[in-house]
Design an enzyme around this catalytic site. Structure first.
Site, PDB file in Angstrom:
ATOM      1  N   SER A 113      10.877  52.145   6.242  1.00 26.16           N
ATOM      2  CA  SER A 113      10.225  53.237   6.964  1.00 26.16           C
ATOM      3  C   SER A 113       9.017  53.798   6.226  1.00 26.16           C
ATOM      4  CB  SER A 113      11.258  54.321   7.262  1.00 26.16           C
ATOM      5  OG  SER A 113      10.711  55.293   8.102  1.00 26.16           O
ATOM      6  N   HIS A 114       9.072  55.077   5.895  1.00 21.48           N
ATOM      7  CA  HIS A 114       7.936  55.776   5.301  1.00 21.48           C
ATOM      8  C   HIS A 114       7.907  55.654   3.778  1.00 21.48           C
ATOM      9  CE1 HIS A 114      11.538  58.082   5.728  1.00 21.48           C
ATOM     10  NE2 HIS A 114      11.211  58.711   4.621  1.00 21.48           N
ATOM     11  N   ASP A 277       3.902  56.336  10.442  1.00 20.63           N
ATOM     12  CA  ASP A 277       4.458  55.931   9.150  1.00 20.63           C
ATOM     13  C   ASP A 277       4.526  54.412   8.997  1.00 20.63           C
ATOM     14  OD1 ASP A 277       6.584  55.406  10.876  1.00 20.63           O
ATOM     15  OD2 ASP A 277       8.076  55.870   9.342  1.00 20.63           O
ATOM     16  N   ASP A 279       6.713  52.034   9.434  1.00 22.67           N
ATOM     17  CA  ASP A 279       7.217  51.174  10.503  1.00 22.67           C
ATOM     18  C   ASP A 279       6.915  51.714  11.899  1.00 22.67           C
ATOM     19  OD1 ASP A 279       8.963  53.307  10.107  1.00 22.67           O
ATOM     20  OD2 ASP A 279      10.688  52.193  10.856  1.00 22.67           O
ATOM     21  N   ASP A 281       7.598  54.576  13.528  1.00 18.01           N
ATOM     22  CA  ASP A 281       8.448  55.420  14.372  1.00 18.01           C
ATOM     23  C   ASP A 281       8.162  56.908  14.194  1.00 18.01           C
ATOM     24  OD1 ASP A 281       9.586  55.510  11.884  1.00 18.01           O
ATOM     25  OD2 ASP A 281      11.623  55.012  12.541  1.00 18.01           O
ATOM     26  N   ARG A 282       7.493  57.287  13.103  1.00 21.04           N
ATOM     27  CA  ARG A 282       7.174  58.706  12.901  1.00 21.04           C
ATOM     28  C   ARG A 282       5.754  59.014  13.344  1.00 21.04           C
ATOM     29  NH1 ARG A 282       9.682  60.950   7.224  1.00 21.04           N
ATOM     30  NH2 ARG A 282      11.827  60.316   7.670  1.00 21.04           N
ATOM     31  N   LYS A 376      12.878  56.514  17.514  1.00 20.17           N
ATOM     32  CA  LYS A 376      11.751  57.421  17.666  1.00 20.17           C
ATOM     33  C   LYS A 376      10.493  56.568  17.702  1.00 20.17           C
ATOM     34  CE  LYS A 376      12.219  58.297  12.773  1.00 20.17           C
ATOM     35  NZ  LYS A 376      13.324  58.843  12.006  1.00 20.17           N
TER      36      LYS A 376
HETATM   37  C1  G1P Z   1      15.194  61.521   6.876  1.00 17.85           C
HETATM   38  C2  G1P Z   1      14.918  62.613   7.886  1.00 17.85           C
HETATM   39  C3  G1P Z   1      15.722  62.367   9.142  1.00 17.85           C
HETATM   40  C4  G1P Z   1      15.392  60.972   9.671  1.00 17.85           C
HETATM   41  C5  G1P Z   1      15.591  59.929   8.591  1.00 17.85           C
HETATM   42  C6  G1P Z   1      15.118  58.563   9.033  1.00 17.85           C
HETATM   43  O1  G1P Z   1      16.548  61.511   6.540  1.00 17.85           O
HETATM   44  O2  G1P Z   1      15.201  63.892   7.353  1.00 17.85           O
HETATM   45  O3  G1P Z   1      15.431  63.358  10.071  1.00 17.85           O
HETATM   46  O4  G1P Z   1      16.202  60.660  10.754  1.00 17.85           O
HETATM   47  O5  G1P Z   1      14.847  60.286   7.424  1.00 17.85           O
HETATM   48  O6  G1P Z   1      13.762  58.549   9.329  1.00 17.85           O
HETATM   49  P1  G1P Z   1      17.120  62.224   5.221  1.00 17.85           P
HETATM   50  O7  G1P Z   1      16.363  61.657   4.045  1.00 17.85           O
HETATM   51  O8  G1P Z   1      16.838  63.680   5.362  1.00 17.85           O
HETATM   52  O9  G1P Z   1      18.585  61.902   5.205  1.00 17.85           O
HETATM   53 ZN    ZN Z   2       9.869  55.126   9.965  1.00 14.98          ZN
END
Ligand code: G1P
Ligand code: ZN
Length: 543
Positions: A113-114, A277, A279, A281-282, A376
């Site tokens: 992801s990010h 981000d 991938d 989704d954000r 998302k």
């Molecule tokens: C974080 C975000 C959460 C999101 C997840 C995946 O998780 O806070 O809302 O769904 O990344 O993108 P966390 O690190 O808080 O468990």
């Molecule tokens: Zn992501």
């Protein structure tokens, strides 16, 4: 005849997938049998024989090599067919769409992801189910359990599949379909939004900056915004996905997308700015001189979604994660539709979407989406904003101001304290939990505590219960503190402190959020003794 090799392996401790699959440092994933163990565990749990899967990733370092391994293992495990994005690229929402569109048995997404990418940064693998959504906890737990028992994995020996060309080929007995990662997704967006109206807006001189942060959305954004909607060439910046994301931290928030923020708050700012981000989704959206918090974004999108063709019939309901502000609830109440408060993590929205109870979902962590996929979706949110802007013909700032004037404003901020020694963070949360029942009635920083609990969720569709999802401290004036530890960090513990205060208006709607929240912030530090337990006073990231 292809020979299937059965390679002896040993369980590797610590392969516990979190809320978003398994994420580890890239060298760990590249270590002997590590990726293979996890992939075999996936196939052992969901079954591969005769099945069709989608495969793709965000292009980060090791994405291409991992794809070849996963393909050879899918073939060895008897999969019928794998649909893979050209160059092994698929954004997470595009993968979710392909799983649904082709009615496959699920998909494997390679992404952290990010989190930054590169030889020393992060890699990840997750499995999505046939509905296109992340595997539920029971399934990820079973995969984890399998990694602790595994003694061998299956793989065939072969040349690499040429993933640079679109088309069908054969790997052992398995069909490999290399597809354009963008076109089906772009068609889906075109079916939901009023492309002619948005194109007309661009034509009339509307300016936008889309920061793809050298991550996966570059090709999607160029095709949709510049090619199909006619945004000026160069609207998309950092549009080429790079294995190390060009050294960027591809997390679209004011801290990591600072260049975009500077541009949007500078002289001659474009009308609209957005970022996504690693991938895809954000999303973060920002107007000229007007930052939109994700919680507010969800609320504004819910209040205006009917302006887009795909949502003209109205929304069935709106769901938000518990730490997300209650701004969307106010819209749901005004619309007379269902509202849901779920634990953190997109997978908790899946049942509500599948059951047709919710149409829009959102998290404060820059995640917004709808029932069009089961993830998302960054570009989706950006396009819905564009559609709303094209119809309302107002600035982002004006739309926000009107929204707050109508519904009141939920001032909101999240403070992250990163890489805390896990035992210190655990001790802090444990102490907080132990003291919760004594909190109601107490006064702190001029605020009266009205309730305190550890959030528990009963899924309204399947009745499953998730406990200990975050400590909530509610105040008599509607303010709120939430604290939980991150489930996605890869270094120590990350404390997330979520802060909220409601202002009904009409006065006091345009304060700086950190100022508006100051007493709530002080109360949080006092109640949780953050400094005493962790030595931290100043957050690493404020969103
Ligand atoms: C974080 C975000 C959460 C999101 C997840 C995946 O998780 O806070 O809302 O769904 O990344 O993108 P966390 O690190 O808080 O468990
Ligand atoms: Zn992501």
């Amino acid at each position: 005849m292809t020979t299937v090799h059965t390679i002896a392996t040993q369980p590797i401790a610590g392969q516990k997938p979190g809320t978003s699959g398994l994420r580890k440092k890239t060298p760990v994933f590249m270590g002997p049998h590590y990726l293979e163990n996890f992939v075999q565990s996936i196939f052992d749990v969901v079954g591969a024989a005769g099945k069709t899967f989608v495969l793709g990733g965000d292009g980060r370092y090791f994405n291409d090599r991992a794809a070849q391994v996963i393909l050879r293992m899918a073939a060895a495990n008897g999969a019928h067919r794998v649909i893979i994005g050209q160059g092994a690229i698929l954004s997470t929402p595009a993968a979710s769409h392909l799983i649904r569109l082709n009615k496959t048995d699920g998909g494997i997404i390679m992404s952290a992801s990010h989190n930054p990418g590169g030889p020393k940064e992060d890699f990840g693998v997750k499995f999505n189910m046939s509905n296109g959504g992340p595997a539920p906890e029971g399934v990820t737990e079973a995969m984890y359990k399998r990694t602790t028992e595994i003694t061998s994995y299956k793989i065939i020996e072969s040349h690499d599949v040429d993933l640079s060309k679109i088309g069908r080929s054969q790997l052992g007995d398995m069909i490999v379909d290399v597809v354009d990662p963008v076109s089906d997704y772009a068609a889906l967006m075109e079916s939901l939004f009023d492309f002619p109206a948005i194109a007309a807006m661009f034509k009339s001189g509307f300016r936008m900056r889309m920061d793809s942060m050298c991550a996966v959305t570059g090709p999607y954004a160029v095709e949709i915004l510049e090619n199909r909607l006619g945004a000026a060439a160069g609207t998309v910046v950092n549009g080429t996905p790079l294995p190390d994301f060009g050294g960027m931290h591809p997390d679209p928030n004011p801290t990591w997308a600072k260049a975009l923020m500077d541009e949007m708050f500078g002289q001659n700012a474009p009308d609209f700015g957005a970022a996504s981000d690693g991938d895809g989704d954000r999303n973060m959206v920002v107007g000229a001189g007007a930052y939109v918090s994700p919680s507010d974004s969800l609320a504004v999108l819910a209040a205006n979604a009917h302006l887009a063709p795909g949502y003209r019939a109205g929304l069935k309901g709106v769901a938000r994660s518990m730490p997300t502000s209650a701004a969307a609830d106010r819209v749901a109440d005004a619309l007379g539709i269902g509202k849901y408060e779920t634990p953190t993590g997109w997978k908790f929205f899946g049942n509500l979407l599948d059951a047709g109870r919710a149409t829009l979902c959102g998290e404060e962590s820059f995640g917004t989406g709808s029932d069009h996929v089961r993830e998302k979706d960054g570009l989706w949110a950006i396009l819905l904003w564009l559609n709303i802007l094209a119809v309302r013909k107002q600035s982002v700032a004006a739309i926000l101001a009107e929204h707050w004037a109508k519904f009141g404003r939920n001032y909101y901020s999240r403070h992250d304290f990163e890489a805390i020694a896990s035992e210190k963070a655990d001790a802090m949360i444990a102490a907080l939990r132990a003291g919760l029942s004594a909190l109601p009635g107490r006064q702190v920083e001029g605020l009266t505590i009205s309730a305190a609990d550890d959030f528990a969720y009963t899924d309204p569709v399947d009745g499953s219960v998730s406990n200990n999802q975050g400590v909530r401290i509610l105040f008599a004036d509607g303010s709120r503190i939430v604290m939980r530890l991150s489930g996605t960090g890869t270094e120590g513990a990350t404390l997330r402190l979520y802060l909220e205060r409601y202002a009904a208006g009409p006065e006091g709607l345009d304060l700086d959020p950190q100022e508006a929240l100051a007493p709530v912030i002080r109360a949080a530090h006092q109640l949780a003794a953050i400094e005493g337990f962790t030595g931290r006073v100043t957050p690493d990231v404020i969103t």
